[in-house]
Structure formats: C-alpha cells, structure tokens
Write a protein that holds these residues in place. Structure first.
Motif, PDB file in Angstrom:
ATOM      1  N   SER A 148      39.727  42.335  55.427  1.00  0.00           N
ATOM      2  CA  SER A 148      40.955  42.917  55.950  1.00  0.00           C
ATOM      3  C   SER A 148      41.530  43.885  54.935  1.00  0.00           C
ATOM      4  O   SER A 148      41.113  43.910  53.770  1.00  0.00           O
ATOM      5  CB  SER A 148      41.987  41.821  56.256  1.00  0.00           C
ATOM      6  N   PHE A 149      42.514  44.684  55.372  1.00  0.00           N
ATOM      7  CA  PHE A 149      43.153  45.631  54.454  1.00  0.00           C
ATOM      8  C   PHE A 149      43.875  44.896  53.322  1.00  0.00           C
ATOM      9  O   PHE A 149      43.842  45.323  52.165  1.00  0.00           O
ATOM     10  CB  PHE A 149      44.137  46.522  55.205  1.00  0.00           C
ATOM     11  N   GLY A 150      44.544  43.791  53.672  1.00  0.00           N
ATOM     12  CA  GLY A 150      45.236  43.030  52.637  1.00  0.00           C
ATOM     13  C   GLY A 150      44.266  42.425  51.635  1.00  0.00           C
ATOM     14  O   GLY A 150      44.513  42.451  50.427  1.00  0.00           O
ATOM     15  N   ALA A 151      43.162  41.891  52.147  1.00  0.00           N
ATOM     16  CA  ALA A 151      42.149  41.326  51.251  1.00  0.00           C
ATOM     17  C   ALA A 151      41.533  42.409  50.381  1.00  0.00           C
ATOM     18  O   ALA A 151      41.184  42.164  49.219  1.00  0.00           O
ATOM     19  CB  ALA A 151      41.073  40.614  52.066  1.00  0.00           C
ATOM     20  N   ALA A 152      41.394  43.613  50.934  1.00  0.00           N
ATOM     21  CA  ALA A 152      40.850  44.727  50.146  1.00  0.00           C
ATOM     22  C   ALA A 152      41.783  45.077  48.990  1.00  0.00           C
ATOM     23  O   ALA A 152      41.335  45.297  47.859  1.00  0.00           O
ATOM     24  CB  ALA A 152      40.633  45.938  51.048  1.00  0.00           C
ATOM     25  N   LEU A 153      43.075  45.120  49.268  1.00  0.00           N
ATOM     26  CA  LEU A 153      44.043  45.418  48.210  1.00  0.00           C
ATOM     27  C   LEU A 153      43.977  44.352  47.111  1.00  0.00           C
ATOM     28  O   LEU A 153      43.947  44.680  45.918  1.00  0.00           O
ATOM     29  CB  LEU A 153      45.455  45.477  48.791  1.00  0.00           C
ATOM     30  N   LYS A 154      43.923  43.084  47.510  1.00  0.00           N
ATOM     31  CA  LYS A 154      43.848  41.995  46.531  1.00  0.00           C
ATOM     32  C   LYS A 154      42.552  42.072  45.728  1.00  0.00           C
ATOM     33  O   LYS A 154      42.548  41.844  44.511  1.00  0.00           O
ATOM     34  CB  LYS A 154      43.923  40.654  47.262  1.00  0.00           C
ATOM     35  N   ALA A 155      41.444  42.427  46.380  1.00  0.00           N
ATOM     36  CA  ALA A 155      40.157  42.527  45.670  1.00  0.00           C
ATOM     37  C   ALA A 155      40.198  43.618  44.612  1.00  0.00           C
ATOM     38  O   ALA A 155      39.706  43.432  43.490  1.00  0.00           O
ATOM     39  CB  ALA A 155      39.034  42.794  46.668  1.00  0.00           C
ATOM     40  N   VAL A 156      40.782  44.760  44.951  1.00  0.00           N
ATOM     41  CA  VAL A 156      40.891  45.851  43.982  1.00  0.00           C
ATOM     42  C   VAL A 156      41.785  45.435  42.819  1.00  0.00           C
ATOM     43  O   VAL A 156      41.467  45.654  41.649  1.00  0.00           O
ATOM     44  CB  VAL A 156      41.424  47.131  44.667  1.00  0.00           C
ATOM     45  N   HIS A 157      42.910  44.823  43.129  1.00  0.00           N
ATOM     46  CA  HIS A 157      43.817  44.367  42.074  1.00  0.00           C
ATOM     47  C   HIS A 157      43.132  43.363  41.153  1.00  0.00           C
ATOM     48  O   HIS A 157      43.274  43.427  39.921  1.00  0.00           O
ATOM     49  CB  HIS A 157      45.057  43.718  42.693  1.00  0.00           C
ATOM     50  N   ASP A 158      42.410  42.425  41.746  1.00  0.00           N
ATOM     51  CA  ASP A 158      41.741  41.411  40.925  1.00  0.00           C
ATOM     52  C   ASP A 158      40.672  42.022  40.026  1.00  0.00           C
ATOM     53  O   ASP A 158      40.432  41.537  38.910  1.00  0.00           O
ATOM     54  CB  ASP A 158      41.121  40.331  41.812  1.00  0.00           C
ATOM     55  N   ALA A 159      40.027  43.082  40.505  1.00  0.00           N
ATOM     56  CA  ALA A 159      39.035  43.765  39.665  1.00  0.00           C
ATOM     57  C   ALA A 159      39.701  44.377  38.438  1.00  0.00           C
ATOM     58  O   ALA A 159      39.169  44.298  37.326  1.00  0.00           O
ATOM     59  CB  ALA A 159      38.315  44.840  40.471  1.00  0.00           C
ATOM     60  N   PHE A 160      40.875  44.964  38.612  1.00  0.00           N
ATOM     61  CA  PHE A 160      41.611  45.505  37.461  1.00  0.00           C
ATOM     62  C   PHE A 160      42.058  44.383  36.526  1.00  0.00           C
ATOM     63  O   PHE A 160      42.014  44.525  35.303  1.00  0.00           O
ATOM     64  CB  PHE A 160      42.807  46.323  37.921  1.00  0.00           C
ATOM     65  N   ARG A 161      42.487  43.271  37.102  1.00  0.00           N
ATOM     66  CA  ARG A 161      42.880  42.134  36.272  1.00  0.00           C
ATOM     67  C   ARG A 161      41.703  41.660  35.411  1.00  0.00           C
ATOM     68  O   ARG A 161      41.859  41.400  34.211  1.00  0.00           O
ATOM     69  CB  ARG A 161      43.370  40.988  37.157  1.00  0.00           C
ATOM     70  N   ARG A 162      40.532  41.533  36.032  1.00  0.00           N
ATOM     71  CA  ARG A 162      39.367  41.054  35.291  1.00  0.00           C
ATOM     72  C   ARG A 162      38.969  42.029  34.190  1.00  0.00           C
ATOM     73  O   ARG A 162      38.624  41.634  33.075  1.00  0.00           O
ATOM     74  CB  ARG A 162      38.178  40.825  36.237  1.00  0.00           C
ATOM     75  N   GLU A 163      39.010  43.313  34.501  1.00  0.00           N
ATOM     76  CA  GLU A 163      38.596  44.304  33.511  1.00  0.00           C
ATOM     77  C   GLU A 163      39.569  44.341  32.339  1.00  0.00           C
ATOM     78  O   GLU A 163      39.156  44.424  31.175  1.00  0.00           O
ATOM     79  CB  GLU A 163      38.488  45.685  34.155  1.00  0.00           C
TER      80      GLU A 163
END
Length: 281
Positions: A148-163
């Motif tokens: 979903s669009f919301g899940a996509a936003l969370k996935a992108v955010h989490d990638a920045f958090r991990r990096e």
C-alpha cells in the motif's frame, strides 16, 4: 556460499524488507539477479555492497578469496543488464566491471573500510573484480516492495533509519580518522534524504493538499521540518567534505540529524499513513 544457504537468505530478505539475521545481520545487502552466461536463466545472489553516491553502488567479486571468480561475475560479463533488490525498491541496473586506477582506488577504499577485503585478496592469485551497478532510469513510479502507499512510505523511512544507524555505528568504531568510504556512506544517505524530501515537496504533498484541504497545517509543518533537515544535511556535508574532517564533530552532526529526522519521520507516519491507506476517520 551453498545454494540452500543462499536461498534461505533470499527468502528472509524478501519476507522482511531487506533485513536478515545471522552473519549478515545489519549489513548492507542486496539481491542481484543476473542472466546465466551459459543457460540464459535468471540467477539471484545475495551480495554485500558499498554505497557510491548517486545512482551507483559497488559490489565486489571476492567469493571468499576462492581461486575462481563467482558465477554472478561471469554472468554480468555476458549480460550486463541486471536486476537489483535493496529491500525497498526493485530496479534494473547496468553492471560495469571497473579496471585500472578506478578499480584499484575503490578496492583500496573498501579495504580501508573493512580489512576483510584485503584478506580475501591475499588468499587468491586472481585480481578480485570490482563491479559498479548503475540504476537504469525508467518512466513512471518506482517499483516499491510494499502492499500500500502507507506501507511504501514506512518502508522508505525504515530504510533511511537503518542506513543512518549503520553510519552511526561506523563512525563510532572508526577511530580518530574518517575514511573515504565512510565519507561516501554519509554523503550518499544525505543525497538520498534530499531527493526523498524534494519528491515529497513537489509530488506527494501537493497531491495530498488538493485531495485533503484539511491537511494544510500538517503539510505546512512537514515542509518546515524538511527545511530544518535540509539545513542539517548541508551542515553535515560541509563538515564531511573538508580536507581533514573532525571525527567528533561529524559524529555530533550525525546525531543531530538522526534525532531531528526521527521526530519528523514519526510525525509524518502518524499523520499521513492513515490518509494514504484510506483509514482516516
């Protein structure tokens, strides 16, 4: 690595948005799908990678220091067009085998960041290949691995958090110096955050404003937070780009950025994910 072990990593990677446990927990990992040099069939291999700024990442054909190049390397020689999965996005890339001074410079950068690469080279007579994977631009929205669009936003955010968590760990263990690869890791995440926020400012936020006028105060606050993050990104890039960056100052700037960004991401998720997924009351 044994095929069954690779397959376990592939399945875990895809099931968990790029996160895996075991020996690769917390590592920068991609899935690289190549076309078999002989068979023409697709082959997927988990690989560690190095950020290289912009739209390019680096993979190294160490094969653990074995006497033979890995199969994926022979595949990219025959078929340079590959598919990359980074846990959030899946995209096509062009593989370029680097040579000469460019290859040597990047391999030295890798060794400075992780001496294990030098140990692999010492175990074999072959010159370990260094390969750049450059994203191939495509029209239309990116292929994001989210339902979903919301899940996509969370996935992108989490990638920045991990990096950012990786960068913070690398800085903490780097000692007094700041190596070339660590600088590039910092600059790459800065570039990624800048592009993400520009995309939101020019695309997602105006679209949401048109569809949901009541979001105006929220979007105004998010825009102001983008400007604060942009100022911190600029400050961090200035410090990193100096001739001899101060390790403690870099660490402090990364902490400032991480704290500000986490507050921003948490607020954005709280406010926008229900809207994006159509669950707001």
């Amino acid at each position: 690595m044994p095929l069954d072990f690779n397959q376990q990593i592939i399945e875990e990677f895809r099931a968990n948005g790029g996160r895996v446990g075991g020996p690769f927990e917390g590592a920068r990992l991609i899935l690289l799908t190549t076309t078999g040099a002989r068979s023409g069939a697709p082959h997927t291999t988990p690989l560690g990678y190095l950020p290289d700024g912009g739209e390019r990442i680096i993979v190294i054909g160490s094969a653990g220091g074995s006497p033979k190049h890995p199969d994926w390397y022979h595949n990219v020689l025959a078929h340079p067009r590959v598919t990359v999965e980074n846990g959030v996005f899946t995209y096509e890339a062009e593989a370029t085998v680097l040579d000469g001074a460019e290859r040597d410079s990047i391999f030295a950068r890798a060794v400075e960041n992780d001496p294990g690469w030098a140990e692999y080279q010492a175990k074999t007579d072959r010159v370990i290949p260094v390969v750049a994977l450059t994203e191939v631009p495509v029209a239309g929205p990116p292929n994001i691995n989210a339902p979903s669009f919301g899940a996509a936003l969370k996935a992108v955010h989490d990638a920045f958090r991990r990096e950012l968590a990786l960068v913070r760990k690398e800085i903490a263990t780097a000692g007094p110096g700041l190596g070339a690869q660590l600088r590039i890791n910092c600059l790459t995440v800065c570039q990624g955050l800048h592009h993400h926020h520009v995309h939101e400012d020019r695309g997602m936020f105006p679209a949401l404003a048109r569809q949901h006028p009541s979001l105006a105060p929220t979007l105004e606050r998010l825009g102001e937070e983008h400007r604060r993050v942009a100022a911190l990104l600029e400050e961090l890039q200035t410090v990193i780009s100096g001739e001899d960056p101060d390790h403690l100052r870099v660490a402090a700037e990364v902490e400032r950025l991480s704290d500000e960004l986490e507050r921003h991401l948490a607020y954005e998720e709280e406010q926008l994910i229900p809207i994006l997924d159509g669950t707001a009351s």
